[in-house]
Design an enzyme around this catalytic site. Sequence first.
Site, PDB file in Angstrom:
ATOM      1  N   ALA A 236      75.844  -4.236  26.880  1.00 39.78           N
ATOM      2  CA  ALA A 236      74.529  -3.228  27.127  1.00 39.78           C
ATOM      3  C   ALA A 236      73.342  -4.262  26.564  1.00 39.78           C
ATOM      4  O   ALA A 236      73.437  -5.233  25.802  1.00 39.78           O
ATOM      5  CB  ALA A 236      74.471  -2.284  26.220  1.00 39.78           C
ATOM      6  N   ASP A 237      72.290  -4.069  27.105  1.00 45.33           N
ATOM      7  CA  ASP A 237      70.940  -4.538  26.777  1.00 45.33           C
ATOM      8  C   ASP A 237      69.762  -3.450  27.042  1.00 45.33           C
ATOM      9  O   ASP A 237      69.855  -2.765  28.069  1.00 45.33           O
ATOM     10  CB  ASP A 237      70.525  -5.694  27.771  1.00 45.33           C
ATOM     11  CG  ASP A 237      69.467  -6.564  27.168  1.00 45.33           C
ATOM     12  OD1 ASP A 237      69.975  -7.565  26.360  1.00 45.33           O
ATOM     13  OD2 ASP A 237      68.498  -6.333  27.742  1.00 45.33           O
ATOM     14  N   THR A 238      69.085  -3.412  26.200  1.00 44.56           N
ATOM     15  CA  THR A 238      67.819  -2.384  26.036  1.00 44.56           C
ATOM     16  C   THR A 238      66.413  -2.900  26.173  1.00 44.56           C
ATOM     17  O   THR A 238      66.325  -3.986  25.398  1.00 44.56           O
ATOM     18  CB  THR A 238      68.179  -1.548  24.985  1.00 44.56           C
ATOM     19  OG1 THR A 238      69.350  -0.749  24.830  1.00 44.56           O
ATOM     20  CG2 THR A 238      66.750  -0.500  24.923  1.00 44.56           C
TER      21      THR A 238
END
Length: 160
Positions: free
Chosen positions: A41-43
């Site tokens: 995941a990457d925000t």
Amino acid sequence: MANIAEDAIPGESPVDHAERLAREKAEVVAKRNPEKIVLGADTIVLVDDQILGKPRDPQDAARMLRMLSGREHQVITGVCLVEDGQSSVASETTRVTFSEITEKEIGDYIATGEPMDKAGAYAIQGIASRWIPRIKGDYSNVVGLPVALVHKMLRERGLV
């Protein structure tokens, strides 16, 4: 853990950017662990069409917080699930509204260290929660992992 460059590609949309980073992270880890199911995941935080990642230093954190003060922004998390060499990618977007923040509040917040490893230089689940009167969308997405989206992806693969 996957150490990848997090720079945007020219012309890449913010959603594509978050999804690409999530995919690259997951695929690096999956190559080292082919027998495992891997979630990456990457925000990112988006304000004025500018992507805010993690601050480089306290001055960068202050710059980001000033940009967010008294405004709405978007939090976009890209998610990638890799199983048996097959990747599926999706993303979630949440709108977050900040109250006005004073320079003293910004300085005091940065002194806690909390914003230094967070996209957009804040943690909604921490001290910064006092400045967030409204969100539209998935709260867990702003924390950093859109749980409902991940559950849906796992269900679609028959993993839950």
